[in-house]
Design a protein around this motif. Structure first.
Motif, PDB file in Angstrom:
ATOM      1  N   MET A   1     -12.181  -9.310 -53.290  1.00  0.00           N
ATOM      2  CA  MET A   1     -11.686  -9.872 -54.549  1.00  0.00           C
ATOM      3  C   MET A   1     -12.457  -9.235 -55.729  1.00  0.00           C
ATOM      4  O   MET A   1     -13.673  -9.207 -55.736  1.00  0.00           O
ATOM      5  CB  MET A   1     -11.929 -11.388 -54.532  1.00  0.00           C
ATOM      6  N   TYR A   3     -13.850  -9.191 -59.478  1.00  0.00           N
ATOM      7  CA  TYR A   3     -14.234 -10.122 -60.547  1.00  0.00           C
ATOM      8  C   TYR A   3     -15.355  -9.500 -61.360  1.00  0.00           C
ATOM      9  O   TYR A   3     -15.955  -8.504 -60.939  1.00  0.00           O
ATOM     10  CB  TYR A   3     -14.665 -11.491 -59.967  1.00  0.00           C
ATOM     11  N   HIS A  61      -8.789 -24.965 -60.334  1.00  0.00           N
ATOM     12  CA  HIS A  61      -8.731 -25.431 -58.945  1.00  0.00           C
ATOM     13  C   HIS A  61      -7.424 -26.195 -58.693  1.00  0.00           C
ATOM     14  O   HIS A  61      -6.735 -25.974 -57.689  1.00  0.00           O
ATOM     15  CB  HIS A  61      -9.951 -26.323 -58.671  1.00  0.00           C
ATOM     16  N   LYS A  64      -4.536 -23.823 -58.428  1.00  0.00           N
ATOM     17  CA  LYS A  64      -4.533 -23.124 -57.139  1.00  0.00           C
ATOM     18  C   LYS A  64      -4.052 -24.059 -56.034  1.00  0.00           C
ATOM     19  O   LYS A  64      -3.263 -23.670 -55.174  1.00  0.00           O
ATOM     20  CB  LYS A  64      -5.939 -22.589 -56.832  1.00  0.00           C
ATOM     21  N   LYS A  69      -1.222 -18.402 -57.617  1.00  0.00           N
ATOM     22  CA  LYS A  69      -2.258 -17.376 -57.508  1.00  0.00           C
ATOM     23  C   LYS A  69      -2.859 -17.263 -58.907  1.00  0.00           C
ATOM     24  O   LYS A  69      -2.156 -16.885 -59.854  1.00  0.00           O
ATOM     25  CB  LYS A  69      -1.620 -16.055 -57.069  1.00  0.00           C
ATOM     26  N   VAL A  89     -15.678 -18.377 -58.632  1.00  0.00           N
ATOM     27  CA  VAL A  89     -15.445 -17.208 -57.769  1.00  0.00           C
ATOM     28  C   VAL A  89     -15.797 -17.551 -56.314  1.00  0.00           C
ATOM     29  O   VAL A  89     -14.999 -17.344 -55.410  1.00  0.00           O
ATOM     30  CB  VAL A  89     -16.297 -16.000 -58.257  1.00  0.00           C
ATOM     31  N   ARG A  90     -16.998 -18.099 -56.115  1.00  0.00           N
ATOM     32  CA  ARG A  90     -17.473 -18.310 -54.736  1.00  0.00           C
ATOM     33  C   ARG A  90     -16.769 -19.486 -54.042  1.00  0.00           C
ATOM     34  O   ARG A  90     -16.339 -19.364 -52.904  1.00  0.00           O
ATOM     35  CB  ARG A  90     -18.983 -18.570 -54.752  1.00  0.00           C
ATOM     36  N   ASP A  91     -16.635 -20.600 -54.757  1.00  0.00           N
ATOM     37  CA  ASP A  91     -16.165 -21.817 -54.079  1.00  0.00           C
ATOM     38  C   ASP A  91     -14.653 -22.009 -54.126  1.00  0.00           C
ATOM     39  O   ASP A  91     -14.082 -22.598 -53.218  1.00  0.00           O
ATOM     40  CB  ASP A  91     -16.878 -23.038 -54.666  1.00  0.00           C
ATOM     41  N   GLU A  93     -12.625 -19.309 -54.806  1.00  0.00           N
ATOM     42  CA  GLU A  93     -12.072 -17.969 -54.535  1.00  0.00           C
ATOM     43  C   GLU A  93     -11.006 -17.581 -55.570  1.00  0.00           C
ATOM     44  O   GLU A  93      -9.926 -17.085 -55.234  1.00  0.00           O
ATOM     45  CB  GLU A  93     -11.542 -17.886 -53.104  1.00  0.00           C
ATOM     46  N   ILE A  94     -11.333 -17.851 -56.812  1.00  0.00           N
ATOM     47  CA  ILE A  94     -10.461 -17.454 -57.930  1.00  0.00           C
ATOM     48  C   ILE A  94     -11.192 -16.354 -58.704  1.00  0.00           C
ATOM     49  O   ILE A  94     -12.347 -16.546 -59.103  1.00  0.00           O
ATOM     50  CB  ILE A  94     -10.180 -18.666 -58.851  1.00  0.00           C
ATOM     51  N   PRO A  95     -10.550 -15.205 -58.945  1.00  0.00           N
ATOM     52  CA  PRO A  95     -11.216 -14.144 -59.706  1.00  0.00           C
ATOM     53  C   PRO A  95     -11.485 -14.571 -61.150  1.00  0.00           C
ATOM     54  O   PRO A  95     -10.600 -15.136 -61.799  1.00  0.00           O
ATOM     55  CB  PRO A  95     -10.214 -12.978 -59.690  1.00  0.00           C
TER      56      PRO A  95
END
Ligand code: ADE
Length: 418
Positions: A1, A3, A61, A64, A69, A89-91, A93-95
């Motif tokens: 991904m 970012y 969130h 999503k 997307k 980003v990490r939790d 998973e969204i750029p």
């Protein structure tokens, strides 16, 4: 991904802060659960250009979870909370493309990064995605479902595009929903602007002459809260009705040229350029403090201030001290950028709850009405406003009355008199 954020290792701190904000966002939570079940945004590519805060994290969130997307970039170079960007980003998973303090070039690169997904729907705070698409991405504009817009400034830009026949897809003016501007603009900006000024300066407001430029919903909120802190509030306006309202709300009203001579603290919330200019700096008291809480950093003529100054130094994290030729000092907060988001954390979660519930439901409405809307600026239907207000009231444990049949009939009739 792909970012671009400051530091992914800040994610633990961001995650906890996002959770803390979620406690105050019950309306968005109801919508998130509904989105999970119903997947209203399945297959939708959504680019969001918003202030990257704990509240925005909960919004993206939700989007999503609704099947979209999502990609997120900053809507202001100074408002990004780097720990939050890392956790998104990490939790989730969204750029994310946002770094607090990024320069203008990086800011626009991040907007292009977000637009690389070729969104079906844009979600703006200040219309930067929409205006970039209209200026540079004609092909994309013709394929899009539409956009949503968070703020007064963005809505003004979009309405002028509509009036000039330049708007190429429909946009929902989230700002114009009652459950947005009556609360976010007034109570959100009111509290967070004072919060930003206090965090930046640690000054006592009580007894100060506090000048509020602009008496729209945001200005009303700031004036109300500054008064509550014991400041003597002066309002400047160009609109006679708003000026009269400020007067009858108990504030002193005068032109900025007069207010400049007496004010200790100035805040601009007008949405227009050069509200405080050279001729005003020239007559300000020594040690005046100037801040902006409008969307763009154009309301204070900073180049004008620079040109009048013999010296400039950073005296605290968010304060630039300008020394004029005659030795008077003027203190500019947060480089004239949104003080509430630059020096504080933006509006509290509880109001963003309603603003972002409107955003989420607007994205759903856009998708449901794909192809049916004209190239215009729309307000979200009243039923959505009422639903949001009802959920909020319920979450606060507050019940209200219902009209009786007799009352409903009375309201619908015109024959009944005294
Ligand atoms: N605009 C004002 N306050 C905000 C916040 N806390 N999050 C996102 N956008 C905002």
């Amino acid at each position: 991904m792909k970012y671009d954020i400051a530091n992914i290792n800040l994610a633990d701190k961001g995650k906890l802060r996002i959770e803390w904000a979620a406690r105050e966002m019950p309306v968005l939570d109801v919508i998130k659960e509904e989105f999970k079940r119903e997947q209203p945004l399945a297959g939708v590519k959504l680019a969001a250009c918003l202030h990257v805060t704990t509240e925005t994290a909960n919004l993206v969130h939700t989007l999503k979870e609704g099947g979209a997307k999502v990609v997120l970039c900053a809507s202001n170079p100074l408002s990004t909370q780097d720990d939050v960007a890392a956790s998104i980003v990490r939790d989730f998973e969204i750029p994310v493309f946002a770094i607090k303090g990024e320069d203008n070039q990086t800011y626009y690169r991040h907007i292009y990064n977000a637009l690389e997904i070729m969104p079906d729907i844009t979600m703006d705070d200040g219309a930067d995605l929409v205006s970039t698409i209209h200026k540079e991405m004609n092909d994309l504009a013709s394929k899009m479902i539409g956009g949503t817009e968070e703020t007064t400034t963005g809505v003004i830009r979009l309405k002028s595009m509509e009036n000039q026949g330049a708007l190429k897809f429909p946009v929902l003016a989230v700002n114009d929903a009652m459950t947005k501007h009556l609360f976010d603009n007034r109570y959100g900006t009111g509290q967070s602007t004072i919060d930003g000024i206090l965090r930046a300066t640690n000054i006592l407001l009580s007894g100060k002459k506090f000048v509020v430029c602009g008496y729209g919903w945001c200005g009303r909120g700031v004036a109300m809260r500054a008064k509550g802190m014991g400041a003597h509030v002066i309002v400047t306006e160009v609109d006679p009705v708003k000026a009269l309202e400020a007067l009858m709300d108990g504030f002193e009203v005068m032109p900025i040229a007069e207010a400049s001579q007496v004010g200790d603290i100035f805040v601009t919330l007008t949405g227009d350029i050069n509200v405080i200019r050279k001729e005003h700096f020239k007559i300000m008291k020594d040690s005046a403090i100037i801040a902006n809480s409008g969307h763009f950093n154009v309301e204070i003529d900073i180049p004008g201030l620079e040109s009048l100054s013999a010296k400039k130094r950073k005296i605290r994290e968010f304060i630039d001290e300008y020394t004029l030729e005659d030795g008077r000092k003027i203190h500019l907060l947060a480089e004239g950028r949104l003080i509430n988001l630059a020096a504080a954390e933006g509006h509290p979660s509880s109001v963003m709850d309603m603003s972002f519930a409107n955003q989420a439901l607007s994205a759903k409405y856009m998708k449901e009405n794909q192809g049916k809307l004209e190239k215009k600026v729309y307000v979200i239907p009243k039923e959505v406003d009422e639903r949001i207000a009802n959920i909020k009231l319920r979450s606060m444990g507050v019940a209200i009355d219902e009209l009786t049949d007799e009352q409903r009939e009375y309201l619908a009739s015109w024959e009944l008199g005294t």
